[in-house]
Design a protein around this motif. Sequence first.
Motif, PDB file in Angstrom:
ATOM      1  N   VAL A 218      27.071  34.965  11.846  1.00 39.13           N
ATOM      2  CA  VAL A 218      25.673  35.002  12.301  1.00 39.13           C
ATOM      3  C   VAL A 218      25.063  36.387  12.104  1.00 39.13           C
ATOM      4  CG1 VAL A 218      24.244  34.775  14.364  1.00 39.13           C
ATOM      5  CG2 VAL A 218      26.162  33.206  13.991  1.00 39.13           C
ATOM      6  N   GLY A 219      25.872  37.411  12.318  1.00 38.59           N
ATOM      7  CA  GLY A 219      25.358  38.776  12.225  1.00 38.59           C
ATOM      8  C   GLY A 219      25.281  39.292  10.803  1.00 38.59           C
ATOM      9  N   ARG A 220      25.711  38.464   9.845  1.00 34.65           N
ATOM     10  CA  ARG A 220      25.790  38.918   8.439  1.00 34.65           C
ATOM     11  C   ARG A 220      26.521  40.261   8.390  1.00 34.65           C
ATOM     12  NH1 ARG A 220      21.913  36.666   5.037  1.00 34.65           N
ATOM     13  NH2 ARG A 220      21.257  38.653   4.205  1.00 34.65           N
ATOM     14  N   ALA A 221      27.649  40.268   9.096  1.00 32.16           N
ATOM     15  CA  ALA A 221      28.419  41.498   9.250  1.00 32.16           C
ATOM     16  C   ALA A 221      29.629  41.553   8.338  1.00 32.16           C
ATOM     17  CB  ALA A 221      28.880  41.622  10.705  1.00 32.16           C
ATOM     18  N   MET A 222      29.826  40.497   7.534  1.00 33.91           N
ATOM     19  CA  MET A 222      31.046  40.404   6.738  1.00 33.91           C
ATOM     20  C   MET A 222      30.740  40.304   5.252  1.00 33.91           C
ATOM     21  SD  MET A 222      33.979  39.736   8.635  1.00 33.91           S
ATOM     22  CE  MET A 222      34.882  38.548   7.640  1.00 33.91           C
ATOM     23  N   HIS A 223      31.632  40.905   4.496  1.00 34.42           N
ATOM     24  CA  HIS A 223      31.567  40.813   3.030  1.00 34.42           C
ATOM     25  C   HIS A 223      32.935  40.336   2.542  1.00 34.42           C
ATOM     26  CE1 HIS A 223      28.029  43.727   2.804  1.00 34.42           C
ATOM     27  NE2 HIS A 223      28.508  43.953   4.015  1.00 34.42           N
ATOM     28  N   VAL A 224      32.951  39.537   1.485  1.00 35.30           N
ATOM     29  CA  VAL A 224      34.224  39.162   0.863  1.00 35.30           C
ATOM     30  C   VAL A 224      34.040  39.107  -0.648  1.00 35.30           C
ATOM     31  CG1 VAL A 224      33.854  36.643   1.092  1.00 35.30           C
ATOM     32  CG2 VAL A 224      36.190  37.559   0.882  1.00 35.30           C
ATOM     33  N   GLY A 225      35.031  39.604  -1.361  1.00 41.25           N
ATOM     34  CA  GLY A 225      34.962  39.591  -2.826  1.00 41.25           C
ATOM     35  C   GLY A 225      36.228  40.176  -3.392  1.00 41.25           C
ATOM     36  N   PHE A 226      36.247  40.318  -4.707  1.00 40.04           N
ATOM     37  CA  PHE A 226      37.407  40.917  -5.370  1.00 40.04           C
ATOM     38  C   PHE A 226      37.164  42.400  -5.589  1.00 40.04           C
ATOM     39  CE2 PHE A 226      38.130  36.444  -6.501  1.00 40.04           C
ATOM     40  CZ  PHE A 226      39.443  36.330  -6.055  1.00 40.04           C
ATOM     41  N   ILE A 227      38.152  43.191  -5.217  1.00 36.28           N
ATOM     42  CA  ILE A 227      37.967  44.641  -5.215  1.00 36.28           C
ATOM     43  C   ILE A 227      37.781  45.187  -6.625  1.00 36.28           C
ATOM     44  CG2 ILE A 227      40.436  45.277  -5.295  1.00 36.28           C
ATOM     45  CD1 ILE A 227      37.762  46.884  -3.013  1.00 36.28           C
ATOM     46  N   ASP A 228      38.293  44.472  -7.647  1.00 35.90           N
ATOM     47  CA  ASP A 228      38.138  44.982  -9.018  1.00 35.90           C
ATOM     48  C   ASP A 228      36.783  44.626  -9.622  1.00 35.90           C
ATOM     49  OD1 ASP A 228      38.968  42.250  -8.998  1.00 35.90           O
ATOM     50  OD2 ASP A 228      39.352  42.402 -11.145  1.00 35.90           O
ATOM     51  N   ASP A 229      35.984  43.848  -8.929  1.00 30.90           N
ATOM     52  CA  ASP A 229      34.657  43.478  -9.412  1.00 30.90           C
ATOM     53  C   ASP A 229      33.662  44.572  -8.989  1.00 30.90           C
ATOM     54  OD1 ASP A 229      32.180  42.461  -9.939  1.00 30.90           O
ATOM     55  OD2 ASP A 229      32.372  40.688  -8.644  1.00 30.90           O
ATOM     56  N   ALA A 230      33.286  45.410  -9.953  1.00 27.86           N
ATOM     57  CA  ALA A 230      32.446  46.573  -9.634  1.00 27.86           C
ATOM     58  C   ALA A 230      31.092  46.173  -9.073  1.00 27.86           C
ATOM     59  CB  ALA A 230      32.281  47.444 -10.873  1.00 27.86           C
ATOM     60  N   ASN A 231      30.691  44.917  -9.294  1.00 28.78           N
ATOM     61  CA  ASN A 231      29.403  44.463  -8.758  1.00 28.78           C
ATOM     62  C   ASN A 231      29.504  43.911  -7.343  1.00 28.78           C
ATOM     63  OD1 ASN A 231      27.869  45.056 -11.073  1.00 28.78           O
ATOM     64  ND2 ASN A 231      28.705  43.216 -12.068  1.00 28.78           N
ATOM     65  N   SER A 232      30.732  43.752  -6.854  1.00 29.62           N
ATOM     66  CA  SER A 232      30.878  43.158  -5.523  1.00 29.62           C
ATOM     67  C   SER A 232      30.545  44.178  -4.440  1.00 29.62           C
ATOM     68  CB  SER A 232      32.310  42.642  -5.332  1.00 29.62           C
ATOM     69  OG  SER A 232      33.213  43.722  -5.270  1.00 29.62           O
ATOM     70  N   SER A 233      30.051  43.680  -3.313  1.00 36.35           N
ATOM     71  CA  SER A 233      29.719  44.608  -2.218  1.00 36.35           C
ATOM     72  C   SER A 233      30.997  45.241  -1.670  1.00 36.35           C
ATOM     73  CB  SER A 233      28.932  43.887  -1.126  1.00 36.35           C
ATOM     74  OG  SER A 233      29.642  42.783  -0.634  1.00 36.35           O
ATOM     75  N   VAL A 234      32.133  44.521  -1.711  1.00 36.38           N
ATOM     76  CA  VAL A 234      33.369  45.129  -1.197  1.00 36.38           C
ATOM     77  C   VAL A 234      33.771  46.327  -2.057  1.00 36.38           C
ATOM     78  CG1 VAL A 234      34.221  43.074   0.001  1.00 36.38           C
ATOM     79  CG2 VAL A 234      34.873  43.459  -2.388  1.00 36.38           C
ATOM     80  N   HIS A 235      33.600  46.208  -3.372  1.00 30.10           N
ATOM     81  CA  HIS A 235      33.926  47.333  -4.253  1.00 30.10           C
ATOM     82  C   HIS A 235      33.014  48.522  -3.945  1.00 30.10           C
ATOM     83  CE1 HIS A 235      35.347  49.220  -8.063  1.00 30.10           C
ATOM     84  NE2 HIS A 235      34.161  49.795  -7.985  1.00 30.10           N
ATOM     85  N   LYS A 236      31.726  48.234  -3.802  1.00 29.15           N
ATOM     86  CA  LYS A 236      30.766  49.332  -3.550  1.00 29.15           C
ATOM     87  C   LYS A 236      31.085  50.036  -2.234  1.00 29.15           C
ATOM     88  CE  LYS A 236      27.115  47.114  -6.212  1.00 29.15           C
ATOM     89  NZ  LYS A 236      26.005  46.169  -6.143  1.00 29.15           N
TER      90      LYS A 236
END
Length: 334
Positions: A218-236
Amino acid sequence: MAKEMQTKPERQLTFVVDLNKCIGCQTCTVACKRLWTSGPGQDFMYWRNVETAPGTGYPANWADKGGGFKNGELQKGRRPTLMEYGVPFNFDYQARLFEGGKDRVRPSPTARSGPNWDEDQGAGEFPNNYYFYLPRMCNHCTKPACLEACPNDAIYKRAADGIVVINTEQCKGAQECVQACPYAKPYFNQIAQKANKCIGCFPRIEKGVATACVAQCVGRAMHVGFIDDANSSVHKLVKTWKVALPLYPEKGTEPNVFYIPPAFGPMVEDDKGNIGSEPKIPMSYLVKLFGADVQRATATLREERAKRMNNAPSDLMAVLIGHRSADMMISPLT
Ligand code: SF4
Ligand code: SF4
Ligand code: SF4
Ligand code: F3S
């Protein structure tokens, strides 16, 4: 060769939790519970839980249970006790709703603990008391102590996404995973005599769909993605800005769940209500949770937020705000 070195995944699924945005609503907890752990013997299992920090956590005192690695050596740790998990609550709905027994709808008197048992208690003295919410799940570690400890090779790290999974067919109930995980995230099902833990929602990930806990946040507090994807928010957040940090890094398992530390809370005040210049959440507490690097990370967060408040652009704040949910989640698999 240590067992955990035998499985180097091609990619690593990675989570980031923004502690400045989590409102402790437990929607993620319920989303996970309803999807995965409503079976026999799973009452007390919260693969996903959100606890109040500072606090005892769930299971109680988990941070002191030991486990993980020290100087590269696996630490045995201990199993949480039944009372640290808490006895599942018994509510007498029949009496309460249909027989007027207003005093009978109470948790079992033996309950001494439970998920978020010390909700909002926190620490410190009014007016400088403080707390925040700490969502927790299996960290799908790069060096999983659970995997290393299992004498039956029942735990593996998936090659395609780095998710750590227990093969319940192979599990013989040794419970050494429960002892070795320093985050208390494998749970032992006393009915099935098998260990269960977060599966990273892999059936969803395989379809390019975000995990239930992230999708429902609900809080839009989470991100999930692949760390090697330079476009992912987790990588950034983890690699580019380096503002997302693992919890208790000294436990040596190299978690793949990272936290944006709380950096925007209120400042201390005196008894006349004058506002000071230090945050109420002591830096020493954040260092205990996230290591010394948290000082640099919180400074970066505050600098970037100040830019935004002065109407200057900030790429970091844009990523953290997450204007489009799709930018915060794996979707589609790339
Ligand atoms: Fe294993 Fe615990 Fe790491 Fe999860 S958090 S992979 S259960 S050591
Ligand atoms: Fe539960 Fe899936 Fe989130 Fe793991 S990734 S905590 S299984 S909802
Ligand atoms: Fe926090 Fe999101 Fe979970 Fe709510 S759903 S408790 S905001 S992480
Ligand atoms: Fe292994 Fe844990 Fe089962 S140690 S045998 S996965 S209970």
